[in-house]
Design a protein around this motif. Sequence first.
Motif, PDB file in Angstrom:
ATOM      1  N   UNK A 141      10.654   5.759   2.538  1.00 44.34           N
ATOM      2  CA  UNK A 141      10.871   6.474   3.797  1.00 44.34           C
ATOM      3  C   UNK A 141       9.694   6.245   4.746  1.00 44.34           C
ATOM      4  N   UNK A 142       8.493   6.258   4.201  1.00 49.23           N
ATOM      5  CA  UNK A 142       7.318   5.992   5.023  1.00 49.23           C
ATOM      6  C   UNK A 142       7.321   4.579   5.574  1.00 49.23           C
ATOM      7  N   UNK A 143       7.652   3.621   4.728  1.00 48.66           N
ATOM      8  CA  UNK A 143       7.703   2.229   5.160  1.00 48.66           C
ATOM      9  C   UNK A 143       8.755   2.024   6.248  1.00 48.66           C
ATOM     10  N   UNK A 144       9.831   2.784   6.171  1.00 49.51           N
ATOM     11  CA  UNK A 144      10.902   2.615   7.138  1.00 49.51           C
ATOM     12  C   UNK A 144      10.667   3.300   8.469  1.00 49.51           C
ATOM     13  N   UNK A 167       0.822  -1.214   0.000  1.00 48.31           N
ATOM     14  CA  UNK A 167       0.000   0.000   0.000  1.00 48.31           C
ATOM     15  C   UNK A 167       0.855   1.262   0.000  1.00 48.31           C
ATOM     16  N   UNK A 168       2.023   1.222   0.654  1.00 45.73           N
ATOM     17  CA  UNK A 168       2.908   2.388   0.627  1.00 45.73           C
ATOM     18  C   UNK A 168       3.262   2.739  -0.808  1.00 45.73           C
ATOM     19  N   UNK A 169       3.601   1.733  -1.604  1.00 46.69           N
ATOM     20  CA  UNK A 169       3.961   1.976  -3.002  1.00 46.69           C
ATOM     21  C   UNK A 169       2.753   2.439  -3.813  1.00 46.69           C
ATOM     22  N   UNK A 170       1.613   1.802  -3.581  1.00 46.50           N
ATOM     23  CA  UNK A 170       0.420   2.133  -4.364  1.00 46.50           C
ATOM     24  C   UNK A 170      -0.014   3.573  -4.136  1.00 46.50           C
ATOM     25  N   UNK A 171      -0.061   3.999  -2.882  1.00 38.74           N
ATOM     26  CA  UNK A 171      -0.556   5.343  -2.563  1.00 38.74           C
ATOM     27  C   UNK A 171       0.367   6.419  -3.124  1.00 38.74           C
ATOM     28  N   UNK A 172       1.661   6.296  -2.845  1.00 36.86           N
ATOM     29  CA  UNK A 172       2.568   7.356  -3.298  1.00 36.86           C
ATOM     30  C   UNK A 172       2.717   7.368  -4.814  1.00 36.86           C
ATOM     31  N   UNK A 173       2.671   6.205  -5.459  1.00 38.67           N
ATOM     32  CA  UNK A 173       2.806   6.187  -6.910  1.00 38.67           C
ATOM     33  C   UNK A 173       1.561   6.737  -7.595  1.00 38.67           C
TER      34      UNK A 173
END
Length: 477
Positions: free
Chosen positions: A111-114, A81-87
């Motif tokens: 950065x958010x995932x980390x 979801x981190x990738x989906x939202x920011x992309x």
Amino acid sequence: MALGQAPLGFWPLSLVGLFIWARLFARGHGPKEVAKDSWLIGFGYFLVLLHWIVWPFLVEPERDGWMAPFALVLLPSGLALFWAITQGVAHRLAGHAPYLAWAIGLSLAELGRGHLFTGFPWGGFSHVLLETPASGLYAVFGAEGLSILMLFAVGLVAWVTQEKPMRLLVFATPLVFLALPYRPEEVVIPADAPTVRLVQPNAPQDEKWDPLLAEVFYQRLLTYSAAPGTPDLILWPETAIPYVLEFSDHILAEIGEKAVAPVGFGINRIEGERFYNAFAFIDAEGQVEHIYDKQHLVPFGEYVPFGEVFAQLGIYGLAASQGGGYSAGRTAEPFDLGAVGRAKVLICYEGIFPWEVVKGERPDVLILATNDAWFGTWAGPAQHMAQARIRAIETGLPMLRVANTGITALIGTNGEILADLPFGQQGMLDVKLPAPEPLTVFVKYKGWPAILLLAIVTFWIISPFGRIPIDRKPRRA
């Protein structure tokens, strides 16, 4: 992309995967489509990368086994979801620079995932560079910063080769540098360097707390600690002793009597009604000199968010005492361990977080005590070990890594494994401690240069100037 991570290390595949993703992003027909594709890519990546996540649930399959399929699906789904939202957002704001927007969106996602929700920076993009000559850049940018630079580099190549694919031959030339044999500079070990003994009992997780076997593993630790030699310090792994510190005076006295040097070991302890995953150091008389309580706990492993609610569903902390939960320790500065120098202790999960390592005063050595038996026998321990090596490069400090079932090792300041005990083998290592390197750029600036670059480019692309198409035509009168 996932095949570039340990233990396989096929880093060219990671770069090719990122390149294809950048092209897909640029050709996307809308934010929703891009978000969907990014989620699918993320789900596949994390499913392959974290397939070992089922192992903790199989230690006691009769109690926890039913949760393994859910963990295998839900964890990759959530991380994707981190990738989906920011992309999706990045594609909406891409303007004339889709490849730049792709790199920005993915950098922000990582950065958010980390950092968000306690963070989980496992399997960062730059981790694939560990066995290449580029690994020295961890000391400058850190793993997170190097991931950002990787994404911008891939985005740049995808952009300049969009219309002229033959340019790929030119931009592929630097890959020859990465493909060169990995020969780090030799680590300096002073002639009068202290000696540390690392002990690996090899207690499988499903046997570790068995009352009939716990004494066997404890006696292994004692036997290796009493072996001939003159170490300055002996280290045992995380939760090495199957007792609570406050009720172990006779155990500590026995360790102090038989061991040929002071001992550091993992153990649970109680303070009031709170449990802590601790690491204690005792002297030759068995007296406790230092105690470190683990600060960064594993969600759903050592504590359960909204624990009372999940307890109704039969979900407890897998590694926590009696299925309850541990409490986080307070910040601790490095401990003075005499001849060994000032040491910073990390317990298992804490070793994947760069900011856990660099906060506080700089020590002379890092001690990472872990129990990787939770992670299976292949990919999980190998990926955890790779991140420990990256921490050593980032900080310019030697690391003493002592594990229950492996991999126990001395890691040099350049990330090289100078001595190790393989996974699944009992034994001990007497190692000479290398000297620390001078303060690294990463420790000095905490990775901010790469983040500042990301912030500047992000501001430019979302500003009115940044969104003006570069090929716009003048209006007719």
